[in-house]
Design an enzyme around this catalytic site. Structure first.
Site, short mmCIF file in Angstrom:
data_model
loop_
_atom_site.label_atom_id
_atom_site.label_comp_id
_atom_site.label_asym_id
_atom_site.label_seq_id
_atom_site.Cartn_x
_atom_site.Cartn_y
_atom_site.Cartn_z
N THR A 104 0.85 -1.21 0.17
CA THR A 104 -0.20 -0.11 -0.17
C THR A 104 0.92 1.41 -0.16
OG1 THR A 104 -1.98 -1.18 0.99
CG2 THR A 104 -1.67 1.31 1.07
P1 AMP Z 1 -2.19 -2.94 2.78
O1 AMP Z 1 -2.44 -4.11 3.71
O2 AMP Z 1 -0.62 -2.79 2.54
O3 AMP Z 1 -3.26 -2.95 1.69
O4 AMP Z 1 -2.49 -1.77 3.62
C1 AMP Z 1 -3.72 -1.30 3.63
C2 AMP Z 1 -4.20 -0.51 4.97
O5 AMP Z 1 -3.38 0.94 5.02
C3 AMP Z 1 -5.49 0.05 4.98
O6 AMP Z 1 -6.42 -1.11 5.84
C4 AMP Z 1 -5.49 1.43 5.89
O7 AMP Z 1 -6.13 1.36 7.05
C5 AMP Z 1 -3.96 1.77 5.93
N1 AMP Z 1 -4.04 3.21 5.54
C6 AMP Z 1 -3.83 3.56 4.38
N2 AMP Z 1 -3.75 4.66 4.34
C7 AMP Z 1 -3.25 5.27 5.41
C8 AMP Z 1 -2.65 6.41 6.13
N3 AMP Z 1 -2.62 7.50 5.26
N4 AMP Z 1 -2.11 6.26 7.44
C9 AMP Z 1 -2.18 5.11 7.95
N5 AMP Z 1 -2.88 3.90 7.57
C10 AMP Z 1 -3.22 3.93 6.27
ZN ZN Z 2 -3.07 -1.41 -0.31
ZN ZN Z 3 -3.78 -4.91 2.03
#
Ligand code: AMP
Ligand code: ZN
Ligand code: ZN
Length: 410
Positions: free
Chosen positions: A72
């Site tokens: 992400t």
């Molecule tokens: P991933 O598992 O790599 O897809 O990360 C996804 C998670 O990133 C989501 O569930 C969000 O809660 C978190 N996320 C997205 N944007 C932000 C941000 N600006 N600050 C902190 N956490 C975030």
């Molecule tokens: Zn993601």
């Molecule tokens: Zn994810």
């Protein structure tokens, strides 16, 4: 130049700055960049997202290849900088940089990731735009709640996952309600529901489709809000990565290969990134840098060139990539909830492909672009905003066939 001519040129410049330019700016369409976290490219064909389907039918769609690693934070920063994670500095969701702190950077650890130094290897588009006098607004985007090179968007909020999709939309719309001259010209929206459903219930679950439908409805609400305000917009909908099913039957146990005390890892799961413990380098190399049935490990300098990864000091010494759909774990890892979907895998895997849909006056109707890299989004957004892009890894030529007038502003 003679002095009367110089005086005339100065007057002309002043007139342009005070009268003509703001008039042009006020008339220019709004540019909106919407991220649906984990929205895999093919979800669009499930018949559950009528708003996105209508945007695609009346505009452009394409499959987008995320950058490596397909996580992400790295990919959101690539989308707004045009630089691959190795160059933009956000090399993973979890990072160590002893030059900054001994504390790990993680998405949830605000007091660490709010240190601008993590982010300042690159400059996101909202900073460049603000510095060029273009107002921006971010209703969430990784990095947008931190002053980068001392600049924040004109409107922004601290990330809070609990804020509903509808509230995110309504807040973004409220920022467009001010006087035309003060209205943001660039806006981001971010939705996490689809990624969460993909992890917990899997990419092929009814819950995933329900989350996609919910976000689709929120985007519909946003479009209705723009219409009610008479605002014309170029809308780009993207995701940071896709999602692959994972299973308890497809696990690689690193502790079967190596003593857990021999290394320290930043990330495990869809890949394993680790540093050997001091004195254990040879032992770690011997155990990992040999052929494995469902994964391959490299020293960072040997990561294949197509991944564009491993030069940044924040990338740990050893990187192991499993076959897509396999996970690297250890016998003592017992999470409270067991995920059935994940990403972070090879960015060339079809399961990691991300949605790209674009619609608005700048875009032609009914165009389907061949698969392109997500570094291309940045020069496209810069073009729409009329902002000079910083040096980047993207190429406007890849999306130009989607633009009316081939991207010329005439
Ligand atoms: P991933 O598992 O790599 O897809 O990360 C996804 C998670 O990133 C989501 O569930 C969000 O809660 C978190 N996320 C997205 N944007 C932000 C941000 N600006 N600050 C902190 N956490 C975030
Ligand atoms: Zn993601
Ligand atoms: Zn994810």
């Amino acid at each position: 130049m003679t002095s009367p001519l110089r005086a005339f040129a100065a007057l002309l410049a002043l007139w342009l700055a005070l009268v003509a330019a703001p008039a042009l700016a006020a008339d220019a369409p709004l540019t909106v960049l919407i991220s649906i976290d984990g929205f895999r490219a093919d979800y669009l064909d499930r018949g559950v997202t009528p708003t996105l389907s209508a945007l695609a039918a009346g505009g452009v769609r394409g499959d987008m290849r995320p950058s490596f690693p397909s996580k992400t934070f790295p990919n959101h920063y690539t989308l707004v900088t045009g630089l691959r994670p190795d160059k933009n500095g956000i090399v993973d969701n979890n990072m160590y940089d002893p030059a900054i702190t001994d504390k790990e950077f993680t998405m949830s650890r605000r007091e660490v990731n709010q240190d601008p130094r993590w982010w300042e290897e690159a400059e996101p588009i909202w900073v460049t735009a603000e510095e060029a006098g273009v107002r921006t607004a971010t209703m969430f985007w990784p990095g947008s709640d931190i002053p980068i090179h001392g600049v924040l968007p004109s409107h922004w909020q601290l990330f809070d996952q609990k804020v509903s999709a509808q509230t995110r939309v309504d807040t973004a719309l409220s920022w467009l309600d001010g006087p035309v001259a003060e209205r943001p010209r660039f806006l981001t929206l971010y939705f996490d529901d689809v990624d969460t459903a993909g992890h917990h219930e899997g990419p092929d679950s009814p819950e995933l489709n329900a989350a996609a439908a919910k976000v689709d409805a929120a985007i519909g609400r946003f479009l209705d809000g723009l219409k009610a305000r008479g605002i014309t917009a170029n809308i780009i909908v993207v995701a940071d990565h896709g999602m692959a099913p994972v299973s308890q039957d497809r696990r690689i146990f690193v502790d079967d290969l190596l003593d857990m005390k021999a290394f320290r890892y930043t990330t495990a799961g869809a890949f394993l990134a680790l540093n050997p413990a001091p004195g254990h380098e040879a032992e770690v190399d011997k155990a990992l840098l040999k052929p494995h049935e469902h994964m391959q490990c490299w020293k960072k300098a040997d990561i294949p060139a197509r991944y564009h990864y491993g030069k940044n000091p924040r990338v740990p010494a050893i990187f192991c990539l499993p076959q897509t759909g396999w996970e690297i774990t250890s016998h003592d890892y017992h999470p409270r909830t067991v995920d059935v979907g994940d990403h972070g895998f090879d960015n060339f895997a079809p399961e990691m492909r991300a949605i790209f849909v674009a619609n608005g006056p700048a875009f032609r109707k009914g165009v389907r672009l061949p698969t392109f890299d997500n570094v291309d989004v940045y020069p496209l957004v810069a073009k729409l905003l009329g902002v000079m892009p910083k040096p980047n890894d993207g190429n406007l030529a890849d999306t130009r066939p989607a633009l009316t007038h081939g991207g010329r502003s005439d």
